[in-house]
Scaffold this active site. Sequence first.
Site, PDB file in Angstrom:
ATOM      1  N   LYS A  22      -2.908 -15.356  -5.883  1.00  0.00           N
ATOM      2  CA  LYS A  22      -1.784 -14.411  -5.926  1.00  0.00           C
ATOM      3  C   LYS A  22      -1.757 -13.549  -4.673  1.00  0.00           C
ATOM      4  CE  LYS A  22      -2.379 -10.429  -8.263  1.00  0.00           C
ATOM      5  NZ  LYS A  22      -2.131  -9.144  -7.583  1.00  0.00           N
ATOM      6  N   ASN A  23      -2.904 -12.952  -4.333  1.00  0.00           N
ATOM      7  CA  ASN A  23      -2.881 -11.977  -3.241  1.00  0.00           C
ATOM      8  C   ASN A  23      -2.730 -12.620  -1.865  1.00  0.00           C
ATOM      9  OD1 ASN A  23      -2.943  -9.925  -5.049  1.00  0.00           O
ATOM     10  ND2 ASN A  23      -5.137  -9.475  -4.825  1.00  0.00           N
ATOM     11  N   ARG A 101       3.377  -2.939  -5.328  1.00  0.00           N
ATOM     12  CA  ARG A 101       3.032  -2.300  -4.067  1.00  0.00           C
ATOM     13  C   ARG A 101       2.987  -3.272  -2.887  1.00  0.00           C
ATOM     14  NH1 ARG A 101       0.684   2.314  -3.694  1.00  0.00           N
ATOM     15  NH2 ARG A 101      -0.414   1.445  -1.928  1.00  0.00           N
ATOM     16  N   CYS A 125      -0.502   4.334  -8.282  1.00  0.00           N
ATOM     17  CA  CYS A 125      -0.436   3.388  -9.385  1.00  0.00           C
ATOM     18  C   CYS A 125      -1.634   3.619 -10.276  1.00  0.00           C
ATOM     19  CB  CYS A 125      -0.379   1.957  -8.887  1.00  0.00           C
ATOM     20  SG  CYS A 125      -1.907   1.426  -8.163  1.00  0.00           S
ATOM     21  N   ARG A 130      -3.507   5.294  -3.666  1.00  0.00           N
ATOM     22  CA  ARG A 130      -3.191   4.154  -2.785  1.00  0.00           C
ATOM     23  C   ARG A 130      -2.120   4.437  -1.726  1.00  0.00           C
ATOM     24  NH1 ARG A 130      -2.705  -1.249  -6.210  1.00  0.00           N
ATOM     25  NH2 ARG A 130      -3.277  -2.218  -4.236  1.00  0.00           N
ATOM     26  N   PRO A 131      -2.423   5.301  -0.758  1.00  0.00           N
ATOM     27  CA  PRO A 131      -1.467   5.567   0.319  1.00  0.00           C
ATOM     28  C   PRO A 131      -1.333   4.370   1.266  1.00  0.00           C
ATOM     29  CG  PRO A 131      -3.546   6.660   0.770  1.00  0.00           C
ATOM     30  CD  PRO A 131      -3.685   6.036  -0.591  1.00  0.00           C
ATOM     31  N   VAL A 132      -0.302   4.419   2.142  1.00  0.00           N
ATOM     32  CA  VAL A 132      -0.153   3.366   3.180  1.00  0.00           C
ATOM     33  C   VAL A 132      -0.215   3.993   4.577  1.00  0.00           C
ATOM     34  CG1 VAL A 132       1.082   1.660   1.772  1.00  0.00           C
ATOM     35  CG2 VAL A 132       2.378   3.444   2.962  1.00  0.00           C
ATOM     36  N   ASP A 133      -0.866   5.157   4.653  1.00  0.00           N
ATOM     37  CA  ASP A 133      -0.929   5.880   5.925  1.00  0.00           C
ATOM     38  C   ASP A 133      -1.553   5.040   7.048  1.00  0.00           C
ATOM     39  OD1 ASP A 133      -3.257   6.083   4.304  1.00  0.00           O
ATOM     40  OD2 ASP A 133      -4.034   7.692   5.574  1.00  0.00           O
ATOM     41  N   LEU A 134      -2.525   4.214   6.706  1.00  0.00           N
ATOM     42  CA  LEU A 134      -3.202   3.436   7.756  1.00  0.00           C
ATOM     43  C   LEU A 134      -2.288   2.350   8.316  1.00  0.00           C
ATOM     44  CD1 LEU A 134      -6.721   3.148   6.052  1.00  0.00           C
ATOM     45  CD2 LEU A 134      -5.973   4.803   7.769  1.00  0.00           C
ATOM     46  N   ASP A 315     -11.662  -6.371  -7.550  1.00  0.00           N
ATOM     47  CA  ASP A 315     -10.801  -7.091  -8.501  1.00  0.00           C
ATOM     48  C   ASP A 315     -11.600  -7.875  -9.540  1.00  0.00           C
ATOM     49  OD1 ASP A 315      -8.632  -6.060  -7.178  1.00  0.00           O
ATOM     50  OD2 ASP A 315      -8.110  -7.906  -6.112  1.00  0.00           O
ATOM     51  N   ILE A 337     -14.025   1.190  -3.990  1.00  0.00           N
ATOM     52  CA  ILE A 337     -12.743   0.923  -3.317  1.00  0.00           C
ATOM     53  C   ILE A 337     -11.617   1.806  -3.862  1.00  0.00           C
ATOM     54  CG2 ILE A 337     -11.062  -0.876  -2.664  1.00  0.00           C
ATOM     55  CD1 ILE A 337     -13.844  -1.460  -1.530  1.00  0.00           C
ATOM     56  N   ARG A 407       1.374 -10.838 -14.502  1.00  0.00           N
ATOM     57  CA  ARG A 407       1.539 -10.569 -13.073  1.00  0.00           C
ATOM     58  C   ARG A 407       0.557 -11.404 -12.257  1.00  0.00           C
ATOM     59  NH1 ARG A 407       1.955  -4.410 -11.351  1.00  0.00           N
ATOM     60  NH2 ARG A 407       2.097  -5.569  -9.410  1.00  0.00           N
TER      61      ARG A 407
HETATM   62  C1  EPZ Z   1      -5.331  -5.451  -1.952  1.00  0.00           C
HETATM   63  O1  EPZ Z   1      -4.667  -4.215  -2.154  1.00  0.00           O
HETATM   64  C2  EPZ Z   1      -5.110  -6.265  -3.204  1.00  0.00           C
HETATM   65  N1  EPZ Z   1      -3.697  -6.457  -3.404  1.00  0.00           N
HETATM   66  C3  EPZ Z   1      -5.750  -5.575  -4.395  1.00  0.00           C
HETATM   67  O2  EPZ Z   1      -5.603  -6.433  -5.509  1.00  0.00           O
HETATM   68  C4  EPZ Z   1      -7.249  -5.363  -4.115  1.00  0.00           C
HETATM   69  O3  EPZ Z   1      -7.807  -4.634  -5.181  1.00  0.00           O
HETATM   70  C5  EPZ Z   1      -7.424  -4.589  -2.806  1.00  0.00           C
HETATM   71  O4  EPZ Z   1      -6.736  -5.280  -1.726  1.00  0.00           O
HETATM   72  C6  EPZ Z   1      -8.880  -4.426  -2.401  1.00  0.00           C
HETATM   73  O5  EPZ Z   1      -9.490  -5.678  -2.288  1.00  0.00           O
HETATM   74  C7  EPZ Z   1      -3.040  -7.393  -2.727  1.00  0.00           C
HETATM   75  O6  EPZ Z   1      -3.592  -8.107  -1.903  1.00  0.00           O
HETATM   76  C8  EPZ Z   1      -1.601  -7.575  -3.024  1.00  0.00           C
HETATM   77  P1  EPZ Z   1      -6.466  -1.882   0.496  1.00  0.00           P
HETATM   78  P2  EPZ Z   1      -4.399  -3.221  -0.935  1.00  0.00           P
HETATM   79  O7  EPZ Z   1      -5.408  -1.501   1.463  1.00  0.00           O
HETATM   80  O8  EPZ Z   1      -4.110  -4.029   0.263  1.00  0.00           O
HETATM   81  C9  EPZ Z   1      -7.143   2.872   0.747  1.00  0.00           C
HETATM   82  C10 EPZ Z   1      -5.238  -6.961  -7.825  1.00  0.00           C
HETATM   83  O9  EPZ Z   1      -5.677  -6.649  -8.964  1.00  0.00           O
HETATM   84  N2  EPZ Z   1      -6.047   2.876   1.718  1.00  0.00           N
HETATM   85  O10 EPZ Z   1      -7.573  -2.773   0.963  1.00  0.00           O
HETATM   86  O11 EPZ Z   1      -3.392  -2.239  -1.390  1.00  0.00           O
HETATM   87  C11 EPZ Z   1      -6.654   2.477  -0.651  1.00  0.00           C
HETATM   88  O12 EPZ Z   1      -6.103   3.573  -1.340  1.00  0.00           O
HETATM   89  C12 EPZ Z   1      -5.132  -5.947  -6.753  1.00  0.00           C
HETATM   90  O13 EPZ Z   1      -4.859  -8.114  -7.541  1.00  0.00           O
HETATM   91  C13 EPZ Z   1      -5.674   4.068   2.320  1.00  0.00           C
HETATM   92  O14 EPZ Z   1      -6.250   5.129   2.067  1.00  0.00           O
HETATM   93  O15 EPZ Z   1      -5.807  -2.536  -0.814  1.00  0.00           O
HETATM   94  C14 EPZ Z   1      -7.917   1.943  -1.273  1.00  0.00           C
HETATM   95  O16 EPZ Z   1      -8.700   2.981  -1.766  1.00  0.00           O
HETATM   96  C15 EPZ Z   1      -5.030  -4.550  -7.124  1.00  0.00           C
HETATM   97  N3  EPZ Z   1      -4.630   4.069   3.222  1.00  0.00           N
HETATM   98  C16 EPZ Z   1      -8.624   1.267  -0.093  1.00  0.00           C
HETATM   99  O17 EPZ Z   1      -8.050   1.851   1.085  1.00  0.00           O
HETATM  100  C17 EPZ Z   1      -3.965   2.921   3.542  1.00  0.00           C
HETATM  101  O18 EPZ Z   1      -3.027   2.976   4.352  1.00  0.00           O
HETATM  102  C18 EPZ Z   1      -8.469  -0.239   0.002  1.00  0.00           C
HETATM  103  O19 EPZ Z   1      -7.087  -0.562  -0.111  1.00  0.00           O
HETATM  104  C19 EPZ Z   1      -4.360   1.707   2.933  1.00  0.00           C
HETATM  105  C20 EPZ Z   1      -5.404   1.709   2.018  1.00  0.00           C
END
Ligand code: EPZ
Length: 432
Positions: A22-23, A101, A125, A130-134, A315, A337, A407
């Site tokens: 999926k991811n 997201r 969520c 889960r911000p997207v600031d990075l 996950d 995480i 999902r």
């Molecule tokens: C991906 O989410 C996966 N989703 C998630 O799968 C998975 O849990 C996660 O990676 C970690 O492995 C998809 O691939 C669609 P991150 P993502 O950016 O990309 C923080 C599932 O059940 N962060 O690696 O959103 C964030 O809040 C799911 O299938 C920031 O602070 O995860 C988190 O604490 C749920 N700022 C950490 O980093 C940012 O701009 C890792 O998030 C981006 C992230």
Amino acid sequence: MDRIRIHGGVPLKGIIPIGGAKNAALALMPACLLTEDTLTLANLPHLADIATMANLLTQHGVALTLNGESGNGDACGRTLDLSAANITSTTAPYDLVRKMRASVLVLGPLLARFGQARVSLPGGCAIGTRPVDLHLKALEQMGARIVLDGGYIVAEAGGRLKGAHIIFPQVTVGGTENLLMAATLGDGETVIANAAREPEVADLAYCLVAMGAKIEGIGTGTLRIQGVERLHAARYSVVPDRIETGTYAVAAAITRGDVELVGARFDLMESVTKVLTDCGAEIQETPRGLRVKADAAEITGTDIMTEPYPGFPTDMQAQLMALLATAKGASMITETIFENRFMHVPELMRMGARINVHGASAIVRGVPRLSGAQVMATDLRASVSLILAGLAAEGETVVNRVYHLDRGYERVEEKLAACGARIERIKGEAAE
Ligand code: EPZ
């Protein structure tokens, strides 16, 4: 809303086919926006999140053609043609982004190819803020001007994005994917340091290379991308889902069963197979995937900590907790995480699990038998952990809000029933 009813206690025996990840698919689909040629994705899983991404892309003007099942060997999912030749909108609206997201993954490719994008800011969520600031800071480093306006990320590049040296201060899967896609069409070289090494990121990178991108360091923490002016058509098969694989591996272990996971990629499972082996399950690579055998095993407790790949995946945390709830002895699970990923704990406790949460850690004291109950969860992996607990529990378990499961897990009840589980879907009765 559908529910799933389980009568637990049957050791699973048989074969479970593993679908496309999926991811990975959720990152590969928006990659079609990078080219006017057709991207063909094979081994695509049939899931609600994939349909949501398809709706979002259609809304941008992408033409989608489903070519049915490809059905041979390890690639048994669907095949989809995606053509972004005639994009009509570079806006990803709130109504679609709030459903999922991963919608934010259209930002990088739209900005790279069209020089502009307007994407609703995803909210928090169930598993954290889960911000997207990075993602945004890194795109700004490539020359994008980004403002937040009325709940939307409004980004403009005024021409091509510029190559940049990006160091992510923390590993982000989605951030790496967005930047990787953006950098393929950038002007000059982009280096992404502290890049996510998740197999889904590597899958995206291999697909981009098939589309003509120039990327070095795939699968490592440093990605080096030489921007090109255009990408072209490609056909790519989605990597098998390592989280679906791990989930069914736990199903075999928690029921003390013996199951072969056909189509699984053993090499992507190291951290999970290590933990399951530490707990007492036997795991072997087979010519078709891997086999998990626990029919003669005494499952014992172990400690785990979630980490970016190649560490133990967040996950899989909820599923392992269900297993450890039935293990001999105590275990400690630390989630590093996401800040709020223990919502399954109170539900597992309703089934008799003994768990104490202290901040980011949970102490799980195994019990000889869980007992069936009515349960529900607000996130995909939490929901599936309740299915796993139900498979091992005495009596009847009803998992409500199956929407979350759909999902990310294709035909979960059929796959488990084929191995002997007494499990059925109850269609559309009032669930809550
Ligand atoms: C991906 O989410 C996966 N989703 C998630 O799968 C998975 O849990 C996660 O990676 C970690 O492995 C998809 O691939 C669609 P991150 P993502 O950016 O990309 C923080 C599932 O059940 N962060 O690696 O959103 C964030 O809040 C799911 O299938 C920031 O602070 O995860 C988190 O604490 C749920 N700022 C950490 O980093 C940012 O701009 C890792 O998030 C981006 C992230």
